[in-house]
Design a protein around this motif. Structure first.
Motif, PDB file in Angstrom:
ATOM      1  N   GLU A   1       9.113  12.501  33.457  1.00 19.33           N
ATOM      2  CA  GLU A   1       9.332  10.980  32.217  1.00 19.33           C
ATOM      3  C   GLU A   1       9.876   9.425  33.262  1.00 19.33           C
ATOM      4  OE1 GLU A   1      14.562   9.627  32.139  1.00 19.33           O
ATOM      5  OE2 GLU A   1      13.979  11.182  31.496  1.00 19.33           O
TER       6      GLU A   1
ATOM      7  N   THR B   1       9.758   5.308  33.340  1.00 18.36           N
ATOM      8  CA  THR B   1      10.857   4.047  32.209  1.00 18.36           C
ATOM      9  C   THR B   1       9.731   2.908  31.471  1.00 18.36           C
ATOM     10  OG1 THR B   1      10.051   2.764  34.328  1.00 18.36           O
ATOM     11  CG2 THR B   1      12.362   4.180  34.483  1.00 18.36           C
ATOM     12  N   ASN B   2       8.277   3.238  31.456  1.00 16.62           N
ATOM     13  CA  ASN B   2       8.478   2.164  30.296  1.00 16.62           C
ATOM     14  C   ASN B   2       6.762   2.827  30.064  1.00 16.62           C
ATOM     15  OD1 ASN B   2       6.321   1.506  32.380  1.00 16.62           O
ATOM     16  ND2 ASN B   2       7.528   0.196  33.135  1.00 16.62           N
ATOM     17  N   GLU B   3       5.910   2.783  29.286  1.00 16.99           N
ATOM     18  CA  GLU B   3       4.620   2.988  29.276  1.00 16.99           C
ATOM     19  C   GLU B   3       3.776   2.907  29.606  1.00 16.99           C
ATOM     20  OE1 GLU B   3       6.312   0.536  26.571  1.00 16.99           O
ATOM     21  OE2 GLU B   3       6.443   2.224  25.248  1.00 16.99           O
TER      22      GLU B   3
ATOM     23  N   VAL C   1       4.658   6.089  32.060  1.00 17.22           N
ATOM     24  CA  VAL C   1       4.183   7.085  31.562  1.00 17.22           C
ATOM     25  C   VAL C   1       2.697   8.232  32.223  1.00 17.22           C
ATOM     26  CG1 VAL C   1       4.020   8.371  29.497  1.00 17.22           C
ATOM     27  CG2 VAL C   1       6.628   7.214  30.504  1.00 17.22           C
TER      28      VAL C   1
ATOM     29  N   ARG D   1       4.144   7.702  24.617  1.00 20.73           N
ATOM     30  CA  ARG D   1       5.790   7.816  25.007  1.00 20.73           C
ATOM     31  C   ARG D   1       6.059   9.685  24.747  1.00 20.73           C
ATOM     32  NH1 ARG D   1       8.234   3.918  24.207  1.00 20.73           N
ATOM     33  NH2 ARG D   1      10.351   4.929  23.295  1.00 20.73           N
ATOM     34  N   TRP D   2       4.676  10.596  24.909  1.00 25.79           N
ATOM     35  CA  TRP D   2       5.036  11.651  25.427  1.00 25.79           C
ATOM     36  C   TRP D   2       3.776  12.385  25.535  1.00 25.79           C
ATOM     37  CZ3 TRP D   2       6.779  16.700  21.914  1.00 25.79           C
ATOM     38  CH2 TRP D   2       7.176  17.382  22.636  1.00 25.79           C
TER      39      TRP D   2
ATOM     40  N   HIS E   1       8.691   8.904  27.615  1.00 20.25           N
ATOM     41  CA  HIS E   1       9.104   8.241  28.015  1.00 20.25           C
ATOM     42  C   HIS E   1      10.138   8.324  28.073  1.00 20.25           C
ATOM     43  CE1 HIS E   1      10.839   3.551  27.371  1.00 20.25           C
ATOM     44  NE2 HIS E   1       9.599   3.487  27.113  1.00 20.25           N
ATOM     45  N   ARG E   2      11.052   7.989  28.725  1.00 21.71           N
ATOM     46  CA  ARG E   2      12.910   7.646  29.244  1.00 21.71           C
ATOM     47  C   ARG E   2      13.339   8.034  27.954  1.00 21.71           C
ATOM     48  NH1 ARG E   2      15.038   4.063  33.121  1.00 21.71           N
ATOM     49  NH2 ARG E   2      14.703   5.678  34.595  1.00 21.71           N
ATOM     50  N   ASP E   3      12.949   7.249  26.261  1.00 21.48           N
ATOM     51  CA  ASP E   3      13.473   6.951  24.945  1.00 21.48           C
ATOM     52  C   ASP E   3      13.074   7.916  24.567  1.00 21.48           C
ATOM     53  OD1 ASP E   3      14.452   4.837  25.941  1.00 21.48           O
ATOM     54  OD2 ASP E   3      12.900   3.271  25.108  1.00 21.48           O
ATOM     55  N   GLU E   4      12.066   8.913  24.918  1.00 18.75           N
ATOM     56  CA  GLU E   4      11.643   9.659  24.023  1.00 18.75           C
ATOM     57  C   GLU E   4      12.049  11.627  24.381  1.00 18.75           C
ATOM     58  OE1 GLU E   4      10.319   9.529  20.918  1.00 18.75           O
ATOM     59  OE2 GLU E   4       9.974   7.462  21.748  1.00 18.75           O
TER      60      GLU E   4
END
Length: 114
Positions: A41, A43-45, A48, A76-77, A91-94
């Motif tokens: 992962e 931390t941001n776009e 990534v 995001r992935w 992305h960490r959030d995903e």
């Protein structure tokens, strides 16, 4: 280049771009999709995209065919398909939402050499 060398190369490429929580899943007895999944992962776009681009560039420099790369623009992935290794850059959030490690819970986790 054998699959272990490719796994080590891709894991190092991810680590060089400061990917976090790098996990290697042995898919050989679980799925026909690939022999290995490497999951990490950013931390941001931008991070990534940087990780995915580094994986692609390192593979191409070693004359390894990148079968496809999906999700790069949204970052995001990002999936980088290298044949017997598929690299998933989240992305960490995903990452927690898709939870690939749990989805493929039958796949043993292997040690990542950095």
């Amino acid at each position: 280049m054998d699959s272990n060398q490719l796994v080590d190369l891709v894991a190092k490429a991810c680590d060089d771009k400061r990917a976090e929580d790098i996990v290697l899943l042995d898919m050989q007895n679980v799925s026909l999709i690939a022999d290995y999944f490497l999951v990490c992962e950013g931390t941001n776009e931008r991070q990534v995209q940087a990780i995915a681009r580094e994986v692609k560039d390192i593979a191409e420099a070693q004359n390894i065919d990148v079968k496809r790369m999906e999700g790069f623009d949204q970052a995001r992935w990002v999936l980088v398909d290298l044949g017997y290794l598929v690299c998933h850059v989240f992305h960490r959030d995903e990452r927690g939402y898709y939870n690939i490690e749990k989805l493929w819970g039958d796949a043993p986790q292997l040690e990542v050499k950095l």
